[in-house]
Design a protein around this motif. Structure first.
Motif, PDB file in Angstrom:
ATOM      1  N   GLY A   1       0.807  -1.219   0.000  1.00  0.00           N
ATOM      2  CA  GLY A   1       0.000   0.000   0.000  1.00  0.00           C
ATOM      3  C   GLY A   1       0.833   1.259   0.000  1.00  0.00           C
ATOM      4  O   GLY A   1       0.390   2.303  -0.481  1.00  0.00           O
ATOM      5  N   ARG A   2       2.079   1.179   0.537  1.00  0.00           N
ATOM      6  CA  ARG A   2       2.950   2.346   0.631  1.00  0.00           C
ATOM      7  C   ARG A   2       4.391   1.924   0.354  1.00  0.00           C
ATOM      8  O   ARG A   2       4.785   0.785   0.636  1.00  0.00           O
ATOM      9  CB  ARG A   2       2.862   2.981   2.028  1.00  0.00           C
ATOM     10  N   THR A   3       5.200   2.871  -0.173  1.00  0.00           N
ATOM     11  CA  THR A   3       6.606   2.565  -0.431  1.00  0.00           C
ATOM     12  C   THR A   3       7.373   2.352   0.860  1.00  0.00           C
ATOM     13  O   THR A   3       8.320   1.553   0.901  1.00  0.00           O
ATOM     14  CB  THR A   3       7.273   3.686  -1.247  1.00  0.00           C
ATOM     15  N   SER A   4       6.979   3.039   1.924  1.00  0.00           N
ATOM     16  CA  SER A   4       7.654   2.840   3.210  1.00  0.00           C
ATOM     17  C   SER A   4       7.440   1.415   3.711  1.00  0.00           C
ATOM     18  O   SER A   4       8.357   0.777   4.243  1.00  0.00           O
ATOM     19  CB  SER A   4       7.149   3.855   4.234  1.00  0.00           C
ATOM     20  N   THR A   5       6.239   0.899   3.515  1.00  0.00           N
ATOM     21  CA  THR A   5       5.942  -0.481   3.915  1.00  0.00           C
ATOM     22  C   THR A   5       6.756  -1.456   3.077  1.00  0.00           C
ATOM     23  O   THR A   5       7.302  -2.435   3.599  1.00  0.00           O
ATOM     24  CB  THR A   5       4.446  -0.774   3.738  1.00  0.00           C
ATOM     25  N   ALA A   6       6.836  -1.188   1.776  1.00  0.00           N
ATOM     26  CA  ALA A   6       7.607  -2.063   0.892  1.00  0.00           C
ATOM     27  C   ALA A   6       9.072  -2.089   1.303  1.00  0.00           C
ATOM     28  O   ALA A   6       9.701  -3.161   1.362  1.00  0.00           O
ATOM     29  CB  ALA A   6       7.475  -1.581  -0.553  1.00  0.00           C
ATOM     30  N   TYR A   7       9.622  -0.917   1.590  1.00  0.00           N
ATOM     31  CA  TYR A   7      11.030  -0.847   1.989  1.00  0.00           C
ATOM     32  C   TYR A   7      11.272  -1.668   3.254  1.00  0.00           C
ATOM     33  O   TYR A   7      12.187  -2.489   3.317  1.00  0.00           O
ATOM     34  CB  TYR A   7      11.436   0.608   2.227  1.00  0.00           C
TER      35      TYR A   7
ATOM     36  N   VAL B   1       5.636  -3.597  -6.091  1.00  0.00           N
ATOM     37  CA  VAL B   1       4.616  -2.764  -6.738  1.00  0.00           C
ATOM     38  C   VAL B   1       3.848  -1.989  -5.677  1.00  0.00           C
ATOM     39  O   VAL B   1       3.305  -2.580  -4.743  1.00  0.00           O
ATOM     40  CB  VAL B   1       3.637  -3.632  -7.555  1.00  0.00           C
ATOM     41  N   ILE B   2       3.834  -0.670  -5.823  1.00  0.00           N
ATOM     42  CA  ILE B   2       3.049   0.198  -4.938  1.00  0.00           C
ATOM     43  C   ILE B   2       2.152   1.037  -5.847  1.00  0.00           C
ATOM     44  O   ILE B   2       2.508   2.145  -6.262  1.00  0.00           O
ATOM     45  CB  ILE B   2       3.950   1.103  -4.061  1.00  0.00           C
ATOM     46  N   GLU B   3       1.000   0.460  -6.191  1.00  0.00           N
ATOM     47  CA  GLU B   3       0.133   1.070  -7.200  1.00  0.00           C
ATOM     48  C   GLU B   3      -0.341   2.452  -6.791  1.00  0.00           C
ATOM     49  O   GLU B   3      -0.422   3.360  -7.610  1.00  0.00           O
ATOM     50  CB  GLU B   3      -1.061   0.149  -7.462  1.00  0.00           C
ATOM     51  N   ARG B   4      -0.651   2.628  -5.508  1.00  0.00           N
ATOM     52  CA  ARG B   4      -1.181   3.907  -5.030  1.00  0.00           C
ATOM     53  C   ARG B   4      -0.225   5.052  -5.316  1.00  0.00           C
ATOM     54  O   ARG B   4      -0.644   6.174  -5.613  1.00  0.00           O
ATOM     55  CB  ARG B   4      -1.456   3.822  -3.530  1.00  0.00           C
TER      56      ARG B   4
END
Length: 241
Positions: free
Chosen positions: A108-114, A130-133
């Motif tokens: 949902g967020r790039t911070s979460t992905a990182y 992938v962070i579609e938002r």
């Protein structure tokens, strides 16, 4: 058309071990249209963007989310359960991992992905993020998650042509990431910079000032790790070549 789904695990940084055991949801393989509308990758109980993190890999066992189970029965969703993992020899497992194609992980967020790339064992080197938002798509290079799209959020940016990094080690990951980005309509970094290079200064016959991407394209060896260079947006922290 048959509606199929898999059991996925959801995570939250503050959940206990017992809460984690109860966080198994039914996630759709294909869209569900009708009185209840869900996209592929959504849980039956709520969309993927409402989760802190919803793991893409299948987990053993049945779903524990009561709402997911109830809706699967109501809408005729067939839940495909993961087969038990069979033990293999270490050598065979290493070979299988080397040949495994990159997996797409959505957040949902790039911070979460990182953060997920730093602590989750199921996200492997070369997997696509992938962070579609935020219109961000990238991949994991070793311990560093980098974006190949013009937008990058909390992810790093590459200072070398991604398909050529580490002698082409990530070419398959880049191809998959670019395809996902095009499907989402997310502009690629290389396309964004090519447009910038074509812009001429007012009244000048020559192209505008050399861009950051021209700089690394002109660097033949392209092997230096840069963490303090100037990025296109003026922030610090360019990734690596």
């Amino acid at each position: 058309m048959e509606i199929t789904a898999r059991v996925r695990q959801s995570y939250h940084p503050h959940q206990s071990t017992e809460q984690a055991k109860l966080a198994r949801h039914i996630v759709l393989d294909v869209p569900l249209n009708g009185r209840l509308r869900r996209e592929a990758g959504d849980a039956l109980c709520r969309p993927v963007t409402d989760f802190y993190e919803l793991e893409r890999g299948e987990v053993e066992g049945e779903a524990t989310c009561g709402k997911c189970v109830e809706r699967a029965a109501r809408y005729g969703v067939r839940v495909i359960l993961a087969a038990p993992v069979q033990p293999v020899e270490d050598v065979e497992q290493d070979e299988a991992e080397d040949e495994q194609a990159p997996v797409v992980h959505r957040f949902g967020r790039t911070s979460t992905a990182y953060n997920a790339t730093q602590c989750r064992g199921d996200i492997r080197d070369g997997d696509v993020l992938v962070i579609e938002r935020e219109q961000v798509v990238g991949f994991l290079r070793s311990a560093w998650p980098g974006a190949i799209t013009a937008a990058h959020g909390e992810l790093h940016t590459f200072t070398a042509d991604p398909p050529k990094i580490d002698d082409g080690r990530y070419a398959t990951s880049v191809d998959l990431a670019e395809q996902v980005a095009r499907d989402l309509g997310a502009p690629l970094a290389i396309e964004h910079d090519v447009e910038a290079e074509l812009v001429e200064s007012p009244g000048a016959a020559e192209p505008a000032e050399t861009t950051w991407r021209e700089s690394w394209l002109a660097d033949e060896d392209g092997q230096q790790l840069t963490l303090d260079g100037t990025r296109p947006n003026g922030q610090q922290g360019n990734l690596f070549s």
